[in-house]
Scaffold this active site. Structure first.
Site, PDB file in Angstrom:
ATOM      1  N   LYS A 195      28.286 -20.436 -54.652  1.00  0.00           N
ATOM      2  CA  LYS A 195      28.051 -20.954 -56.006  1.00  0.00           C
ATOM      3  C   LYS A 195      29.174 -20.374 -56.879  1.00  0.00           C
ATOM      4  CE  LYS A 195      25.369 -23.150 -58.968  1.00  0.00           C
ATOM      5  NZ  LYS A 195      25.331 -24.619 -59.023  1.00  0.00           N
ATOM      6  N   ASP A 256      15.663 -22.930 -43.929  1.00  0.00           N
ATOM      7  CA  ASP A 256      14.319 -23.515 -43.883  1.00  0.00           C
ATOM      8  C   ASP A 256      14.370 -25.027 -44.122  1.00  0.00           C
ATOM      9  OD1 ASP A 256      13.114 -21.148 -43.293  1.00  0.00           O
ATOM     10  OD2 ASP A 256      11.625 -21.268 -44.891  1.00  0.00           O
TER      11      ASP A 256
END
Ligand code: NAD
Length: 366
Positions: A195, A256
């Protein structure tokens, strides 16, 4: 070939069920390949709390330290949920194990066979060939371990909580080195996710990955994505990735997301590799299914053992250097599953096998 020395930490609920199936498959493989297995079982998680009063007893740690690798099941479940958070099996066993052995690199294959695309929530036309990608998550740094980490009451009575995201260049370089090795063994494409438009740690991450790859692996195709875009791309077209590498929290979330698009947790393995070398000069590692203890399935003999078996294959590959044996095990799982031998989680409502029968089918396909 010296014996394969590993610690077996089965854990709780379905942990011992899938572990026993995996050990049987490993024994069958060992017999066919003239390998000698020398494993020691030790208590961990809730089972260790019940027996020894703590989730990671010193004796278990010693068993692991004397081995070349750890084959881990999974820990936790409703029986121990009322314990204080710091004593919960996952927090009191798995995190200290990762810390103790500096298991900084978590490798999670995102694998969905074309025959199982129906198990994915993605539309089949998005993944006609299934999914085959590899997530590499930094596991011992970043927001989960950085200090200060505290909740305080301010002079005006308001309450403030602080977590700290911190990375050193050396931590980024060592996970990049792991990613380079993995990318070289696959399609030579590496995507680094950060990021960097907002976070200082991500600016350092991007600079470090770029410089390290340019210096040590210029033959790789390196790309960069912001994590929010990566999360979208993963569901839009997962196979645009081959190997992606990212920091701890981004990896927690993205891995996930990857698990859900790959269908069942019962199929997904993982390897956590450390800084340490084992007695063979190879990475010491902990190998475990991506899923948890599935209390809803426990005691019924119906859990899918494939994730545990595929984790054992990763152990053979990374900690014992047995690439061919690992590939043989993976091929047996694939042939059994695509040949129609399936547990309930991947049977789409059709007839299905129990844990032990699934292990038998895999043994028959070795
Ligand atoms: P879970 O991963 O145990 O189960 C989520 C879903 O996936 C359930 O429907 C379960 O039936 C299914 N599933 C998981 N493994 C499967 C298998 N081998 N075969 C077929 N289906 C499978 O997650 P949960 O229910 O949120 O957690 C249960 C317990 O496991 C909790 O105590 C949690 O803390 C613990 N946990 C442990 C680990 C670990 O030890 N590494 C990881 C995750 C969760």
């Amino acid at each position: 070939m010296p014996p394969l020395k590993f610690a077996v930490l089965a854990g709780d609920y379905i942990g011992p069920e899938v572990m026993s199936a995996a050990l049987r498959v490993l024994a069958a493989l060992a017999q066919r390949e003239n390998l000698v297995l020398e494993y020691t079982e030790a208590a961990v998680g809730g089972a260790a709390i019940d027996r020894h009063g703590q989730a990671l007893p010193e004796s278990t740690l010693q068993t692991c330290a004397a081995a070349d690798a750890i084959l881990f099941g999974s820990v936790g479940g409703p029986k121990w949920e009322k314990l204080p958070p710091a004593q919960q099996p996952e927090r009191a066993a798995l995190l200290p194990l990762r810390r103790h052995f500096t298991l900084f690199a978590n490798l999670r294959p995102g694998l969905l066979y074309p025959e199982l695309t129906g198990a994915s929530p993605l539309k089949p036309e998005r993944i006609p060939q299934g999914i085959d990608i590899l997530c590499i998550r930094e596991l011992t740094g970043g927001l989960y371990f950085g200090l200060p980490k505290a909740t305080t009451t301010l002079p005006d009575g308001d309450i403030q909580a602080v977590d700290t995201m911190v990375y050193r260049k050396s931590e980024i370089e060592r996970i990049t080195a792991t990613a380079i090795t993995a990318a070289r063994a696959r399609k030579r494409r590496l995507c680094s996710i950060d990021k960097a438009n907002v976070l200082e740690t991500s600016v350092l991450w991007r600079q470090t990955v770029t410089a390290y790859v340019a210096r040590h692996a210029p033959e790789l195709t390196l790309s960069h994505l912001y994590v929010d875009n990566a999360a979208m791309q993963l569901v839009r077209d997962p196979n645009q990735f081959d190997v992606f590498v990212t920091e701890n929290m981004f990896g927690d979330i993205l891995s996930d997301e990857m698990a859900v698009i790959c269908g069942s947790l019962g199929m997904l393995s993982s390897a956590s590799l450390g800084t340490g070398r084992n007695s063979r000069g190879l990475p010491f590692g902990l190998y475990e299914p991506a899923g948890g203890t599935a209390p809803d399935l426990a005691g019924r003999g119906i859990a899918n053992p494939c994730a545990q078996i595929l984790s054992a294959a990763l152990m053979l590959r990374y900690s014992f250097g047995l690439e061919q044996s690992a590939a043989r095990l993976e091929a047996a799982v694939r042939r059994a599953v695509t040949g129609g031998f399936r547990t309930g989680d991947i049977a789409f409502g059709g007839a299905y096998l129990g844990t032990e029968a699934m292990a038998d089918a895999i043994i028959a396909h070795l």
